[in-house]
Design an enzyme around this catalytic site. Structure first.
Site, short mmCIF file in Angstrom:
data_model
loop_
_atom_site.label_atom_id
_atom_site.label_comp_id
_atom_site.label_asym_id
_atom_site.label_seq_id
_atom_site.Cartn_x
_atom_site.Cartn_y
_atom_site.Cartn_z
N ARG A 224 0.88 -1.31 -0.12
CA ARG A 224 0.03 0.18 0.04
C ARG A 224 0.83 1.27 -0.23
O ARG A 224 1.79 1.43 0.50
CB ARG A 224 -0.91 -0.01 1.09
CG ARG A 224 -2.12 -0.85 1.24
CD ARG A 224 -3.23 -0.42 0.14
NE ARG A 224 -4.15 -1.28 0.17
CZ ARG A 224 -4.47 -2.34 -0.62
NH1 ARG A 224 -3.66 -2.58 -1.42
NH2 ARG A 224 -5.44 -3.12 -0.61
N HIS A 272 -0.56 0.02 -9.63
CA HIS A 272 -1.50 -0.75 -8.69
C HIS A 272 -2.15 -1.92 -9.28
O HIS A 272 -3.13 -2.19 -9.28
CB HIS A 272 -2.22 0.12 -7.83
CG HIS A 272 -2.86 -0.51 -6.70
ND1 HIS A 272 -3.22 0.11 -5.40
CD2 HIS A 272 -3.13 -1.83 -6.20
CE1 HIS A 272 -3.64 -0.59 -4.62
NE2 HIS A 272 -3.51 -2.02 -5.14
#
Ligand code: NAP
Ligand code: GLV
Length: 309
Positions: A224, A272
């Site tokens: 993250r 991502h």
């Protein structure tokens, strides 16, 4: 009984089709057309707007579309007492293993430098060692970290991992907790972050941590953006403390157009997409858990709300 789902728009059709194929009798509601909300017992969601889940009075379980559940626990109004189930499915694990192996090999074999040399039409002999003499450290030895560590160990990298609790993984040296962290970092010439984002791990990839790595170590963050202090990564690249970074996740996504990472010669950016949940496989897990809940059993892969993962 109805199930409501919310995924990114590009993948909604694939999820809808997977539910239709695997459980045609299920009453599926779209996020922006929930109908009578009293019918909704299950929610399958990615980044729901804050406070919305609390509005479903008969919710029996909340399923995360992804492995990470930080997008749920960041909602201060998340309904208490409703189990949160994280995504564990083989294709998600496989995708992450591929990503980690690809980028560890790129760092290990100094591929970025050779590509830069090619662009400059420069022939330079770069010597690369073989895997057994390269120390790789994986932060997080859960579903994804364990699989990646095993794949790297199978290539005979010198692999260590760090987790909250001790692990026994063949070919992987296990370190755990605050006590084990410094020795783990000293071992990590290539550091891979696969931790969940919690209050304990927020901002963990910072100057203090980089200083404990061997000088010139490299970083791969596929967990993250909230784990990384981005100005500290830039400073560590500048000082030579870090030689390069591969980042799949960012504090702000999409990465803003003016961010220094974009043009940085020693940063590799991916959008991502290190690993994406496979709708067919994911729907299978969700349906199995719906059956468990209907039988009065707890769902599998339930998240501990106190730990946040
Ligand atoms: P997981 O199975 O829950 O594993 C988490 C691991 O982190 C566990 O080994 C846990 O230790 C360790 N950990 C947690 N808090 C810690 C702490 N404070 N100190 C040390 N270790 C700690 O999670 P997962 O399924 O592997 O997924 C990991 C993360 O990857 C997700 O949360 C998500 O954010 C990210 N992800 C990213 C992508 C992408 O495309 N970029 C895709 C999927 C997932 P214990 O085993 O001791 O509990
Ligand atoms: C993706 O980021 C996930 O958490 O699965």
């Amino acid at each position: 009984m109805a199930l409501i789902f919310r995924t990114d728009a590009a993948r909604a059709a694939a999820w809808g089709a997977a539910f239709q194929r695997q459980m045609p009798e299920l009453d599926i509601r779209m996020w922006d057309a929930p109908g009578n909300i009293a019918d909704i017992e299950f929610a399958v969601v990615w980044k729901p707007e804050r406070g919305v889940l609390r509005g479903f009075p008969n919710l029996k379980a909340i399923f995360s579309v992804g492995a990470g559940v930080d997008h749920l626990f960041s909602d201060p109004e998340l309904p208490e007492g409703v189990p949160v189930v994280r995504m564990v499915e083989p294709e998600l694990t496989r995708g992450m293993t591929e990503y980690v192996v690809l980028h560890v090999l790129r760092h290990h074999r100094r591929q970025r430098e050779m590509e830069a040399n090619q662009r400059a039409e420069k022939w330079e002999m770069i010597e690369v060692p073989t895997a057994p003499s390269r120390k790789v450290g994986i932060m997080g030895l859960g579903e994804l970290g364990r699989a990646a560590a095993l794949a790297l160990a199978a290539l005979e990298f010198d692999v260590a991992g760090w987790s909250r609790t001790p692990k026994d993984i063949p070919g992987v040296e296990s370190f755990h907790g605050d006590f084990g962290m410094d020795a783990f970092l000293a071992h990590s010439e290539i550091l891979v972050c696969l931790l969940p984002l919690t209050t304990e791990t927020e901002g963990i990839l910072n100057t203090g941590l980089f200083e404990k790595l061997p000088r010139g170590a490299s970083l791969i963050n596929a967990a993250r953006g909230g784990h990384q202090v981005e100005e500290d990564i830039l400073a560590a690249l500048e000082s030579g403390r870090l030689s390069e970074a591969t980042l799949d996740v960012f504090r702000e996504e999409p990465l803003p157009a003016d961010h220094s990472f974009w043009g940085h010669p020693r940063v590799t950016i991916t959008p991502h997409n290190a690993s994406l949940t496979d709708p067919d496989s994911a729907v299978r897990q969700v349906i199995e858990n719906i059956h468990r809940i209907r039988r009065g059993e707890p769902p599998t892969n339930i998240v501990d709300p106190k730990a946040g993962y």
